[in-house]
Design an enzyme around this catalytic site. Sequence first.
Site, PDB file in Angstrom:
ATOM      1  N   TYR A  23     129.845 128.978  19.117  1.00  0.00           N
ATOM      2  CA  TYR A  23     129.572 129.895  17.996  1.00  0.00           C
ATOM      3  C   TYR A  23     130.572 131.056  17.999  1.00  0.00           C
ATOM      4  O   TYR A  23     131.150 131.409  16.959  1.00  0.00           O
ATOM      5  CB  TYR A  23     128.136 130.404  18.137  1.00  0.00           C
ATOM      6  CG  TYR A  23     127.635 131.296  17.030  1.00  0.00           C
ATOM      7  CD1 TYR A  23     127.291 130.774  15.790  1.00  0.00           C
ATOM      8  CD2 TYR A  23     127.481 132.666  17.240  1.00  0.00           C
ATOM      9  CE1 TYR A  23     126.797 131.595  14.783  1.00  0.00           C
ATOM     10  CE2 TYR A  23     126.987 133.500  16.242  1.00  0.00           C
ATOM     11  CZ  TYR A  23     126.647 132.958  15.012  1.00  0.00           C
ATOM     12  OH  TYR A  23     126.163 133.777  14.021  1.00  0.00           O
ATOM     13  N   LYS A  74     133.392 132.021  15.108  1.00  0.00           N
ATOM     14  CA  LYS A  74     133.406 133.308  14.408  1.00  0.00           C
ATOM     15  C   LYS A  74     134.729 134.049  14.659  1.00  0.00           C
ATOM     16  O   LYS A  74     135.270 134.686  13.752  1.00  0.00           O
ATOM     17  CB  LYS A  74     132.210 134.163  14.841  1.00  0.00           C
ATOM     18  CG  LYS A  74     130.849 133.545  14.475  1.00  0.00           C
ATOM     19  CD  LYS A  74     130.710 133.277  12.984  1.00  0.00           C
ATOM     20  CE  LYS A  74     129.293 132.932  12.558  1.00  0.00           C
ATOM     21  NZ  LYS A  74     129.167 132.669  11.126  1.00  0.00           N
TER      22      LYS A  74
END
Length: 246
Positions: free
Chosen positions: A154, A158
């Site tokens: 994740y 990002k």
Amino acid sequence: MSGALEGSVAVVTGGSRGIGRGIAEALAGAGARVAVVARGESGAVATAGELPGSGHAGFACDVSDGEAVAATVGAIEEQLGPIAILINNAGVTRDNILLRLKNDDWDQVIDINLKGAFNFIRAVTRGMMKRREGAIVNVSSVVGLMGNAGQANYAASKAGLHGLTKSVARELASRGVRCNAIAPGYIRTDMTAELSEEQTSALADQIPLGRLGEVDDIAGVVRFLVGPEARYITGQVLAVDGGMVM
Ligand code: NAP
């Protein structure tokens, strides 16, 4: 603020729930006609029907599927008109510690969170460049700035969005297209609903403003970033996190 986006067509991916739904409401409230995109057609259509104003529509599309994205952008432009605003908000987590992270967990998170944004940007920019008008916001996370144990996939997706944002901003500025990212902290949505009261209060203790964020804390900032008052802002990653990262 009402009316600042009057007549503009906006796309919000992951717009059926959570932060995306809040952004869709804020943009519709400012006069935009909003295309709500999600994998689930019923959620996208239902949310579009509940937005303030008129002329909104829901579309089922998996953002990680480049061909589906191109077809969806075509359908949106046919039904709503030329797209001026794109909010890449669709995102998922598949958390685990590094040694337990499966290839699929890595691939899915990168494909949806990072490639999904690329797919939509590529599909809308030709039209935006021609019209010399466009505002793109990528919804990132403070985890992309700080890293987080148990979220390597994740955090990488990002952080990748930050590089994408700055590259798009540099490439398209001369064509009248702006691109920024916002990095929310912990916001109350389905994504954070699994946190216990204990975990929530431990998190709040680390946030200078002393609380988790609400969807509206994010939505208003996105509305600002795509609106006329932000016309001189591009290539920025703005943390909206109660002061977690400073
Ligand atoms: P959420 O409540 O879980 O909602 C996710 C939305 O994305 C839903 O509308 C979902 O609809 C859609 N979606 C998921 N996968 C998709 C795909 N492959 N294609 C199209 N749509 C897809 O999430 P949220 O908490 O609002 O988070 C929204 C964004 O903010 C994400 O990018 C997330 O990483 C970021 N963020 C959230 C927080 C937080 O604390 N909540 C903090 C920082 C950043 P379907 O299931 O129907 O597809």
